[in-house]
Design an enzyme around this catalytic site. Structure first.
Site, PDB file in Angstrom:
ATOM      1  N   CYS A 102       0.846  -1.191   0.000  1.00 43.42           N
ATOM      2  CA  CYS A 102       0.000   0.000   0.000  1.00 43.42           C
ATOM      3  C   CYS A 102       0.882   1.242   0.000  1.00 43.42           C
ATOM      4  O   CYS A 102       1.883   1.286   0.715  1.00 43.42           O
ATOM      5  CB  CYS A 102      -0.880  -0.019   1.249  1.00 43.42           C
ATOM      6  N   HIS A 144      -9.309  -4.088  -0.978  1.00 40.95           N
ATOM      7  CA  HIS A 144      -8.259  -3.272  -0.338  1.00 40.95           C
ATOM      8  C   HIS A 144      -8.654  -1.790  -0.354  1.00 40.95           C
ATOM      9  O   HIS A 144      -8.560  -1.101   0.675  1.00 40.95           O
ATOM     10  CB  HIS A 144      -6.939  -3.495  -1.093  1.00 40.95           C
ATOM     11  N   GLU A 145      -9.105  -1.326  -1.521  1.00 38.49           N
ATOM     12  CA  GLU A 145      -9.441   0.101  -1.648  1.00 38.49           C
ATOM     13  C   GLU A 145     -10.699   0.446  -0.849  1.00 38.49           C
ATOM     14  O   GLU A 145     -10.765   1.504  -0.215  1.00 38.49           O
ATOM     15  CB  GLU A 145      -9.616   0.500  -3.119  1.00 38.49           C
ATOM     16  N   HIS A 148     -10.037   1.251   2.681  1.00 40.02           N
ATOM     17  CA  HIS A 148      -9.572   2.617   2.959  1.00 40.02           C
ATOM     18  C   HIS A 148     -10.737   3.573   3.236  1.00 40.02           C
ATOM     19  O   HIS A 148     -10.589   4.526   4.001  1.00 40.02           O
ATOM     20  CB  HIS A 148      -8.771   3.169   1.771  1.00 40.02           C
TER      21      HIS A 148
HETATM   22 ZN    ZN Z   1      -3.821   0.955   0.189  1.00 34.30          ZN
END
Ligand code: ZN
Length: 177
Positions: A102, A144-145, A148
């Site tokens: 990341c 993953h995104e 966030h």
């Molecule tokens: Zn990331």
């Protein structure tokens, strides 16, 4: 890491831990300019994706921009896609561990468990409602995104500290593949 317009928040910055708010006015000049800038930025930093909170905009928006490179030779090529107000509708039961990194967590790689495939719903930058199925690497990038946007980073999902590596060691490992 920074370019003219954006600085990538690094792990420990409290804004990475916020729950981002929905994007309301997708068609506004401000938002369209922000999207253009972020598309430019993610290609500049060679990211597989980037989420708005990583550049200190607490909005439910991210870009997926997968393409093969030295670090991810098996990554599929895709047109960079802007994903706004995303939701996961359903997931495959099957969970797989694979390596993630990341831009906000430099120098660390880790094996992260993710659903092997997902069905997702989001709004495009032109305001269209889109439903799509992603599997494998793209399902991983999406999850993953999306994390966030909910104040999570990939290391939060690591199950065992032995699944974490310094990037330097990880590069040795994948070069032996
Ligand atoms: Zn990331």
């Amino acid at each position: 890491m920074s370019t003219e317009k954006f600085t990538i928040l690094q792990l420990g910055h409290p804004h990475l831990r916020l729950t981002a708010r929905n994007v309301e006015s997708i068609q506004s000049d401000n938002m369209q300019n922000f999207i253009d800038d972020l598309l430019h930025f993610v290609s500049e930093v060679n990211g597989m994706g980037i989420a708005a909170p990583q550049v200190d905009h607490s909005l439910r928006l991210f870009i997926m921009s997968s393409r093969p490179n030295i670090r991810y030779p098996y990554a599929p090529s895709m047109q960079p896609t802007v994903i706004i107000n995303p939701e996961i509708i359903s997931v495959a039961k099957k969970v797989e561990k694979d390596w993630e990194g990341c831009l906000s967590v430099p120098s660390i790689r880790a094996l992260v468990p993710r659903h092997q495939s997902i069905r997702a719903r989001y709004t495009s930058r032109t305001g269209e409602h889109v439903e799509a199925t992603y599997s494998g690497f793209l399902a991983r990038v999406f999850q993953h995104e999306l994390d966030h946007l909910n104040g999570l980073v990939f290391t939060d999902r690591v199950e065992d500290n032995h699944d974490m590596m310094a990037e330097q060691e990880w590069l040795k490992l994948i070069s032996q593949r």
